[in-house]
Design a protein around this motif. Sequence first.
Motif, PDB file in Angstrom:
ATOM      1  N   UNK A  56       0.810  -1.217   0.000  1.00  0.00           N
ATOM      2  CA  UNK A  56       0.000   0.000   0.000  1.00  0.00           C
ATOM      3  C   UNK A  56       0.844   1.269   0.000  1.00  0.00           C
ATOM      4  N   UNK A  57       2.145   1.173  -0.142  1.00  0.00           N
ATOM      5  CA  UNK A  57       2.986   2.365  -0.217  1.00  0.00           C
ATOM      6  C   UNK A  57       2.809   2.998  -1.599  1.00  0.00           C
ATOM      7  N   UNK A  58       2.525   4.290  -1.621  1.00  0.00           N
ATOM      8  CA  UNK A  58       2.332   4.991  -2.882  1.00  0.00           C
ATOM      9  C   UNK A  58       2.573   6.476  -2.670  1.00  0.00           C
ATOM     10  N   UNK A  66      -2.757  11.069   1.747  1.00  0.00           N
ATOM     11  CA  UNK A  66      -1.715  10.043   1.707  1.00  0.00           C
ATOM     12  C   UNK A  66      -2.086   8.797   2.517  1.00  0.00           C
ATOM     13  N   UNK A  67      -2.916   8.892   3.517  1.00  0.00           N
ATOM     14  CA  UNK A  67      -3.224   7.780   4.410  1.00  0.00           C
ATOM     15  C   UNK A  67      -4.253   6.796   3.873  1.00  0.00           C
ATOM     16  N   UNK A  68      -4.793   7.024   2.712  1.00  0.00           N
ATOM     17  CA  UNK A  68      -5.803   6.117   2.159  1.00  0.00           C
ATOM     18  C   UNK A  68      -5.180   4.793   1.739  1.00  0.00           C
ATOM     19  N   UNK A  69      -5.956   3.714   1.820  1.00  0.00           N
ATOM     20  CA  UNK A  69      -5.453   2.465   1.227  1.00  0.00           C
ATOM     21  C   UNK A  69      -5.270   2.637  -0.282  1.00  0.00           C
ATOM     22  N   UNK A  70      -4.404   1.840  -0.863  1.00  0.00           N
ATOM     23  CA  UNK A  70      -4.046   1.987  -2.274  1.00  0.00           C
ATOM     24  C   UNK A  70      -5.269   1.912  -3.189  1.00  0.00           C
ATOM     25  N   UNK A  83       5.193   0.636  -3.773  1.00  0.00           N
ATOM     26  CA  UNK A  83       5.161  -0.515  -2.868  1.00  0.00           C
ATOM     27  C   UNK A  83       4.639  -1.759  -3.566  1.00  0.00           C
ATOM     28  N   UNK A  84       3.590  -1.614  -4.360  1.00  0.00           N
ATOM     29  CA  UNK A  84       3.048  -2.739  -5.119  1.00  0.00           C
ATOM     30  C   UNK A  84       4.063  -3.225  -6.143  1.00  0.00           C
ATOM     31  N   UNK A  85       4.748  -2.265  -6.789  1.00  0.00           N
ATOM     32  CA  UNK A  85       5.781  -2.638  -7.753  1.00  0.00           C
ATOM     33  C   UNK A  85       6.899  -3.416  -7.070  1.00  0.00           C
ATOM     34  N   UNK A  86       7.351  -2.956  -5.916  1.00  0.00           N
ATOM     35  CA  UNK A  86       8.417  -3.666  -5.198  1.00  0.00           C
ATOM     36  C   UNK A  86       7.972  -5.066  -4.786  1.00  0.00           C
TER      37      UNK A  86
END
Length: 145
Positions: A56-58, A66-70, A83-86
């Motif tokens: 969920x890092x974006x 910024x605090x919303x889920x992806x 984060x999803x890419x990693x």
Amino acid sequence: MSMLKDFRAFAIKGNVVDLAVGVIIGGAFGKIVSSLVEDIIMPIVGKIFGGLDFANYYLPLNGQAYGLPLAEAKKAGAVFAYGNFLTIFINFLILAFIIFQMVRAINKARDLASKHEEAAPAAPAPTPEDVLLLREIRDSLKKQA
């Protein structure tokens, strides 16, 4: 007509079946590795980097909070989901490493089998019976002379 014959020869040789089996096993194995990365490795990495779900890092690109889920941030606009890419990249690295180890083990087994075949020389063929009889005749003639 020639292409049809070539395709038939290709399919009959078993290449198509081998390819299909490889794709099916690869798909199943990919799911196992995805689960390993998403359910075991990335939660540990996320805990190390602050306790959040690493996927969920974006970085928001449309002014989203910024605090919303992806998933919710994507609904609100474009995001840079590193984060999803990693997570997917680590998944690929693990899968590639495991496949490399499997190919390496198969190549070692082939090398060992070929060395074993080379080390064991073929036993000489038994001497034919007519040659043995001719030798006996020769030896008896030498004794008489």
